[in-house]
Write an enzyme that holds these catalytic residues in place. Structure first.
Site, PDB file in Angstrom:
ATOM      1  CB  VAL A 178      -0.114  -2.288   6.801  1.00 55.19           C
ATOM      2  CG1 VAL A 178      -1.209  -1.886   7.744  1.00 55.19           C
ATOM      3  CG2 VAL A 178      -0.171  -1.478   5.528  1.00 55.19           C
ATOM      4  CG  ASP A 179       1.181   1.452  12.474  1.00 57.96           C
ATOM      5  OD1 ASP A 179       1.392   2.557  11.943  1.00 57.96           O
ATOM      6  OD2 ASP A 179       0.939   1.308  13.686  1.00 57.96           O
TER       7      ASP A 179
ATOM      8  CB  ILE B  41      -0.997  -0.012   1.179  1.00 56.26           C
ATOM      9  CG1 ILE B  41      -2.146   0.966   0.932  1.00 56.26           C
ATOM     10  CG2 ILE B  41      -0.306   0.267   2.515  1.00 56.26           C
ATOM     11  CD1 ILE B  41      -3.311   0.805   1.891  1.00 56.26           C
TER      12      ILE B  41
HETATM   13  N1  AR6 Z   1       0.818  -3.170   2.209  1.00 55.95           N
HETATM   14  C1  AR6 Z   1      -0.422  -3.722   2.236  1.00 55.95           C
HETATM   15  N2  AR6 Z   1      -0.831  -4.603   3.167  1.00 55.95           N
HETATM   16  C2  AR6 Z   1       0.074  -4.955   4.106  1.00 55.95           C
HETATM   17  C3  AR6 Z   1       1.380  -4.436   4.158  1.00 55.95           C
HETATM   18  C4  AR6 Z   1       1.752  -3.500   3.145  1.00 55.95           C
HETATM   19  N3  AR6 Z   1       2.957  -2.939   3.095  1.00 55.95           N
HETATM   20  N4  AR6 Z   1       2.030  -4.991   5.217  1.00 55.95           N
HETATM   21  C5  AR6 Z   1       1.165  -5.839   5.805  1.00 55.95           C
HETATM   22  N5  AR6 Z   1      -0.022  -5.836   5.135  1.00 55.95           N
HETATM   23  P1  AR6 Z   1      -1.459  -5.713  10.134  1.00 55.95           P
HETATM   24  P2  AR6 Z   1      -3.724  -5.315  11.972  1.00 55.95           P
HETATM   25  C6  AR6 Z   1      -1.264  -6.562   5.398  1.00 55.95           C
HETATM   26  O1  AR6 Z   1      -0.865  -6.718  11.041  1.00 55.95           O
HETATM   27  O2  AR6 Z   1      -4.095  -6.744  11.882  1.00 55.95           O
HETATM   28  C7  AR6 Z   1       0.542  -3.064  13.919  1.00 55.95           C
HETATM   29  O3  AR6 Z   1       1.601  -3.375  14.782  1.00 55.95           O
HETATM   30  C8  AR6 Z   1      -1.200  -7.801   6.258  1.00 55.95           C
HETATM   31  O4  AR6 Z   1      -0.779  -8.915   5.484  1.00 55.95           O
HETATM   32  O5  AR6 Z   1      -0.577  -4.706   9.510  1.00 55.95           O
HETATM   33  O6  AR6 Z   1      -4.820  -4.279  11.855  1.00 55.95           O
HETATM   34  C9  AR6 Z   1      -0.300  -1.902  14.430  1.00 55.95           C
HETATM   35  O7  AR6 Z   1       0.509  -0.930  15.070  1.00 55.95           O
HETATM   36  C10 AR6 Z   1      -2.650  -7.927   6.675  1.00 55.95           C
HETATM   37  O8  AR6 Z   1      -3.420  -8.544   5.639  1.00 55.95           O
HETATM   38  O9  AR6 Z   1      -2.621  -4.855  10.888  1.00 55.95           O
HETATM   39  C11 AR6 Z   1      -1.220  -2.588  15.391  1.00 55.95           C
HETATM   40  O10 AR6 Z   1      -0.599  -2.818  16.648  1.00 55.95           O
HETATM   41  C12 AR6 Z   1      -3.127  -6.478   6.787  1.00 55.95           C
HETATM   42  O11 AR6 Z   1      -2.111  -5.690   6.130  1.00 55.95           O
HETATM   43  C13 AR6 Z   1      -1.489  -3.912  14.722  1.00 55.95           C
HETATM   44  O12 AR6 Z   1      -0.351  -4.170  13.902  1.00 55.95           O
HETATM   45  C14 AR6 Z   1      -3.261  -5.972   8.209  1.00 55.95           C
HETATM   46  O13 AR6 Z   1      -2.231  -6.528   9.012  1.00 55.95           O
HETATM   47  C15 AR6 Z   1      -2.687  -3.834  13.832  1.00 55.95           C
HETATM   48  O14 AR6 Z   1      -2.984  -5.120  13.357  1.00 55.95           O
END
Ligand code: AR6
Length: 182
Positions: free
Chosen positions: A39-40, A17
Site C-alpha cells: 500500500v506504501d 485506498i
Molecule cells: N489499497 C488498500 N490496501 C492495500 C493496497 C491498496 N492499494 N495495496 C495493498 N494493500 P502492506 P505492511 C493491503 O504489505 O504489511 C511496504 O513495503 C495489503 O493487501 O502494504 O504494513 C512498506 O514500505 C494488506 O492487506 O503493508 C513496509 O516496508 C495491507 O494493505 C511494509 O510494506 C498491508 O499490506 C509494510 O508492510
C-alpha cells in the site's frame, strides 16, 4: 457495510485506498518513510513525488514503529497522508499488538490535530509485515472504537484489498460493536 457509533460512522470498503476521498488516508509505511511496496508503494505512486519530497524534508530520521507522521496528499483526493510503520510480526510475543495499537491510536490523534472529519485506514502490517489479519483486525477495530471518542472525527473507513480480508473485518466489526454497545 456501515455501522453508526454515536455521531460517527465506521465503514468497511473493499478496494484501493488511493481512491478514497476521505480527508486523510493512512499509509502502512516502514520506519525510513522513503516508500516501499504494498500500500506504501501504491500511495506514493498515486500521490506523486510531492509526498516523498515532504517525507525527506520534514522527517530526515523517519519514524519509529507505532508512531505517525503527516504529509500532504500530493495528487491524491485526500488532503493528507498519515504515515505509520506498523510492527513486523514475530510470533505475537514481541510487543506486536502494542505497536499496532499505537499505529492506529497515534494516527487518529495526529489527524485530530489537523481538524479533519474523515480518515481511511488500510489493514496495517497484514501484508509484507505478516501480522495475521484475524488478530490485526481486532486490534484495529477495538483501538479505533476506543480512541474515536477523544476526537471529532465523524467518518472512519477501513479499506480492505481482498474479499477475504473484507469478510474477516465484517465479522469482527459486528461482534466488537455488539460488545461495545452493551
Ligand atoms: N489499497 C488498500 N490496501 C492495500 C493496497 C491498496 N492499494 N495495496 C495493498 N494493500 P502492506 P505492511 C493491503 O504489505 O504489511 C511496504 O513495503 C495489503 O493487501 O502494504 O504494513 C512498506 O514500505 C494488506 O492487506 O503493508 C513496509 O516496508 C495491507 O494493505 C511494509 O510494506 C498491508 O499490506 C509494510 O508492510
Amino acid at each position: 457495510m456501515e455501522k453508526k457509533l454515536g455521531s460517527s460512522i465506521i465503514k468497511l470498503v473493499k478496494g484501493d485506498i488511493t481512491k478514497e476521498e476521505t480527508d486523510v488516508i493512512v499509509n502502512a509505511a516502514n520506519p525510513s518513510l522513503r516508500g516501499g511496496g504494498g500500500v506504501d508503494g501504491a500511495i506514493h505512486h498515486a500521490g506523486g513525488q510531492q509526498i516523498l519530497k515532504e517525507c525527506i524534508a520534514k522527517y530526515p530520521s523517519g519514524c519509529n514503529p507505532g508512531e505517525a507522521r503527516i504529509t500532504s496528499g500530493g495528487l491524491l483526493k485526500a488532503k493528507w497522508v498519515i504515515h505509520t510503520p506498523g510492527p513486523i510480526w514475530k510470533g505475537g510475543n514481541r510487543g506486536e499488538s502494542t505497536i499496532l495499537r499505537n499505529s492506529y491510536k497515534n494516527s487518529l490523534l495526529l489527524a485530530e490535530e489537523y481538524s479533519v472529519s474523515s480518515i481511511a485506514f488500510p489493514s496495517i502490517s497484514t501484508g509484507i509485515y505478516g501480522y495475521p489479519i484475524e488478530y490485526a483486525a481486532e486490534v484495529a477495530i477495538k483501538t479505533v472504537l476506543e480512541v474515536l471518542s477523544q476526537t471529532n472525527i465523524k467518518r472512519i473507513h477501513f479499506v480492505l484489498f481482498s474479499d477475504s480480508d473484507y469478510y474477516i473485518y465484517k465479522q469482527k466489526l459486528e461482534s466488537i460493536i455488539n460488545e461495545f454497545e452493551k
